[in-house]
Write a protein that holds these residues in place. Sequence first.
Motif, PDB file in Angstrom:
ATOM      1  N   ALA A  16      22.372   2.071  -0.539  1.00 10.81           N
ATOM      2  CA  ALA A  16      22.191   2.023  -1.997  1.00 10.81           C
ATOM      3  C   ALA A  16      20.774   1.638  -2.397  1.00 10.81           C
ATOM      4  CB  ALA A  16      23.198   1.065  -2.635  1.00 10.81           C
ATOM      5  N   CYS A  17      20.171   0.686  -1.688  1.00 15.11           N
ATOM      6  CA  CYS A  17      18.824   0.261  -2.059  1.00 15.11           C
ATOM      7  C   CYS A  17      17.781   1.325  -1.736  1.00 15.11           C
ATOM      8  CB  CYS A  17      18.457  -1.061  -1.398  1.00 15.11           C
ATOM      9  SG  CYS A  17      18.364  -0.991   0.402  1.00 15.11           S
ATOM     10  N   CYS A  18      18.145   2.285  -0.900  1.00 15.81           N
ATOM     11  CA  CYS A  18      17.240   3.384  -0.541  1.00 15.81           C
ATOM     12  C   CYS A  18      17.517   4.638  -1.371  1.00 15.81           C
ATOM     13  CB  CYS A  18      17.399   3.738   0.928  1.00 15.81           C
ATOM     14  SG  CYS A  18      17.015   2.382   2.041  1.00 15.81           S
ATOM     15  N   ALA A  19      18.524   4.579  -2.211  1.00 14.11           N
ATOM     16  CA  ALA A  19      18.890   5.754  -2.997  1.00 14.11           C
ATOM     17  C   ALA A  19      18.931   5.493  -4.500  1.00 14.11           C
ATOM     18  CB  ALA A  19      20.248   6.288  -2.537  1.00 14.11           C
ATOM     19  N   ALA A  20      19.349   4.308  -4.908  1.00 12.71           N
ATOM     20  CA  ALA A  20      19.525   4.063  -6.338  1.00 12.71           C
ATOM     21  C   ALA A  20      18.222   3.762  -7.086  1.00 12.71           C
ATOM     22  CB  ALA A  20      20.538   2.948  -6.556  1.00 12.71           C
ATOM     23  N   PRO A  21      17.447   2.746  -6.693  1.00 11.64           N
ATOM     24  CA  PRO A  21      16.259   2.412  -7.498  1.00 11.64           C
ATOM     25  C   PRO A  21      15.125   3.401  -7.273  1.00 11.64           C
ATOM     26  CG  PRO A  21      16.363   0.993  -5.571  1.00 11.64           C
ATOM     27  CD  PRO A  21      17.615   1.823  -5.564  1.00 11.64           C
ATOM     28  N   ASP A  22      14.218   3.440  -8.225  1.00  5.86           N
ATOM     29  CA  ASP A  22      12.997   4.214  -7.991  1.00  5.86           C
ATOM     30  C   ASP A  22      12.098   3.383  -7.086  1.00  5.86           C
ATOM     31  OD1 ASP A  22      12.537   2.364 -10.092  1.00  5.86           O
ATOM     32  OD2 ASP A  22      10.750   3.452 -10.697  1.00  5.86           O
ATOM     33  N   ILE A  23      11.362   4.047  -6.208  1.00  2.57           N
ATOM     34  CA  ILE A  23      10.444   3.365  -5.294  1.00  2.57           C
ATOM     35  C   ILE A  23       9.100   4.064  -5.433  1.00  2.57           C
ATOM     36  CG2 ILE A  23       9.983   2.645  -2.921  1.00  2.57           C
ATOM     37  CD1 ILE A  23      13.011   2.913  -2.375  1.00  2.57           C
ATOM     38  N   ALA A  24       8.263   3.510  -6.305  1.00  3.09           N
ATOM     39  CA  ALA A  24       6.979   4.136  -6.627  1.00  3.09           C
ATOM     40  C   ALA A  24       6.103   4.308  -5.383  1.00  3.09           C
ATOM     41  CB  ALA A  24       6.240   3.324  -7.687  1.00  3.09           C
ATOM     42  N   ALA A  25       6.143   3.355  -4.469  1.00  2.00           N
ATOM     43  CA  ALA A  25       5.308   3.426  -3.268  1.00  2.00           C
ATOM     44  C   ALA A  25       5.631   4.647  -2.410  1.00  2.00           C
ATOM     45  CB  ALA A  25       5.469   2.152  -2.437  1.00  2.00           C
ATOM     46  N   LEU A  26       6.829   5.189  -2.590  1.00  6.13           N
ATOM     47  CA  LEU A  26       7.242   6.369  -1.835  1.00  6.13           C
ATOM     48  C   LEU A  26       7.382   7.601  -2.727  1.00  6.13           C
ATOM     49  CD1 LEU A  26       9.938   4.690   0.453  1.00  6.13           C
ATOM     50  CD2 LEU A  26       7.666   5.485   1.128  1.00  6.13           C
ATOM     51  N   GLY A  27       7.078   7.439  -4.016  1.00  4.97           N
ATOM     52  CA  GLY A  27       7.244   8.555  -4.949  1.00  4.97           C
ATOM     53  C   GLY A  27       8.700   8.961  -5.119  1.00  4.97           C
ATOM     54  N   LYS A  28       9.610   8.006  -4.929  1.00  5.08           N
ATOM     55  CA  LYS A  28      11.048   8.276  -4.990  1.00  5.08           C
ATOM     56  C   LYS A  28      11.592   7.964  -6.374  1.00  5.08           C
ATOM     57  CE  LYS A  28      14.724   5.874  -4.118  1.00  5.08           C
ATOM     58  NZ  LYS A  28      15.512   6.446  -5.187  1.00  5.08           N
ATOM     59  N   ASP A  47       9.961   0.628  10.729  1.00 10.26           N
ATOM     60  CA  ASP A  47       8.836  -0.197  11.178  1.00 10.26           C
ATOM     61  C   ASP A  47       7.585  -0.015  10.324  1.00 10.26           C
ATOM     62  OD1 ASP A  47      10.289  -1.377  13.221  1.00 10.26           O
ATOM     63  OD2 ASP A  47       9.721   0.159  14.673  1.00 10.26           O
ATOM     64  N   ALA A  48       7.490   1.100   9.603  1.00 13.50           N
ATOM     65  CA  ALA A  48       6.305   1.381   8.777  1.00 13.50           C
ATOM     66  C   ALA A  48       6.650   1.438   7.290  1.00 13.50           C
ATOM     67  CB  ALA A  48       5.685   2.710   9.214  1.00 13.50           C
ATOM     68  N   ARG A  49       7.818   0.944   6.914  1.00 10.30           N
ATOM     69  CA  ARG A  49       8.243   1.019   5.511  1.00 10.30           C
ATOM     70  C   ARG A  49       7.316   0.202   4.626  1.00 10.30           C
ATOM     71  NH1 ARG A  49      10.975  -2.858   8.051  1.00 10.30           N
ATOM     72  NH2 ARG A  49      11.881  -4.615   6.935  1.00 10.30           N
ATOM     73  N   PRO A  50       7.197   0.593   3.341  1.00  4.79           N
ATOM     74  CA  PRO A  50       6.289  -0.126   2.441  1.00  4.79           C
ATOM     75  C   PRO A  50       6.784  -1.540   2.119  1.00  4.79           C
ATOM     76  CG  PRO A  50       7.458   1.589   1.244  1.00  4.79           C
ATOM     77  CD  PRO A  50       7.827   1.736   2.691  1.00  4.79           C
ATOM     78  N   ALA A  51       5.878  -2.340   1.598  1.00  7.16           N
ATOM     79  CA  ALA A  51       6.170  -3.747   1.290  1.00  7.16           C
ATOM     80  C   ALA A  51       7.368  -3.901   0.359  1.00  7.16           C
ATOM     81  CB  ALA A  51       4.945  -4.420   0.686  1.00  7.16           C
ATOM     82  N   VAL A  52       7.515  -3.023  -0.612  1.00  7.14           N
ATOM     83  CA  VAL A  52       8.638  -3.150  -1.546  1.00  7.14           C
ATOM     84  C   VAL A  52       9.969  -3.070  -0.798  1.00  7.14           C
ATOM     85  CG1 VAL A  52       8.724  -0.691  -2.168  1.00  7.14           C
ATOM     86  CG2 VAL A  52       9.557  -2.406  -3.782  1.00  7.14           C
ATOM     87  N   CYS A  53      10.023  -2.254   0.226  1.00  7.98           N
ATOM     88  CA  CYS A  53      11.241  -2.141   1.033  1.00  7.98           C
ATOM     89  C   CYS A  53      11.387  -3.355   1.959  1.00  7.98           C
ATOM     90  CB  CYS A  53      11.216  -0.855   1.849  1.00  7.98           C
ATOM     91  SG  CYS A  53      11.128   0.645   0.842  1.00  7.98           S
ATOM     92  N   ARG A  54      10.284  -3.781   2.549  1.00  7.18           N
ATOM     93  CA  ARG A  54      10.313  -4.951   3.438  1.00  7.18           C
ATOM     94  C   ARG A  54      10.762  -6.210   2.699  1.00  7.18           C
ATOM     95  NH1 ARG A  54       7.807  -4.459   8.285  1.00  7.18           N
ATOM     96  NH2 ARG A  54       6.641  -2.532   8.569  1.00  7.18           N
ATOM     97  N   ASN A  55      10.385  -6.318   1.443  1.00  4.00           N
ATOM     98  CA  ASN A  55      10.663  -7.522   0.665  1.00  4.00           C
ATOM     99  C   ASN A  55      12.029  -7.521  -0.004  1.00  4.00           C
ATOM    100  OD1 ASN A  55       8.158  -8.583   1.339  1.00  4.00           O
ATOM    101  ND2 ASN A  55       7.167  -7.621  -0.406  1.00  4.00           N
ATOM    102  N   TYR A  56      12.748  -6.416   0.056  1.00  3.09           N
ATOM    103  CA  TYR A  56      14.068  -6.365  -0.560  1.00  3.09           C
ATOM    104  C   TYR A  56      15.007  -7.293   0.212  1.00  3.09           C
ATOM    105  CZ  TYR A  56      18.445  -4.840  -2.520  1.00  3.09           C
ATOM    106  OH  TYR A  56      19.657  -4.822  -3.151  1.00  3.09           O
TER     107      TYR A  56
END
Length: 90
Positions: A16-28, A47-56
């Motif tokens: 859900a966290c990879c599909a529901a919110p917008d993730i600007a760092a990934l253009g999602k 291993d290379a995911r952006p900080a917004v994903c790492r910090n969730y």
Amino acid sequence: MAPRSVLVRNCTACGACCAAPDIAALGKPLGVPCVHLGAGCLCVIYDARPAVCRNYAPDWVCGEVAPLPTLDARVRRFLEIYGLQDELTE
């Protein structure tokens, strides 16, 4: 918006966290699964995911959506919780 809980949960790999919110760092955009969301709702660039994903930090919302049977159902519920369901354009 629903408040973030201080209660932290373990990740259930519900996606859900990879599909529901917008993730600007990934253009999602909102409500669209990330292109890096692989089989079993696991991140293929973990291993290379952006900080917004790492910090969730998984919390009560994850516990609410994870039991739902499909990624689509989990995304819908996630967006409902945060009052974003009307933001989708289909």
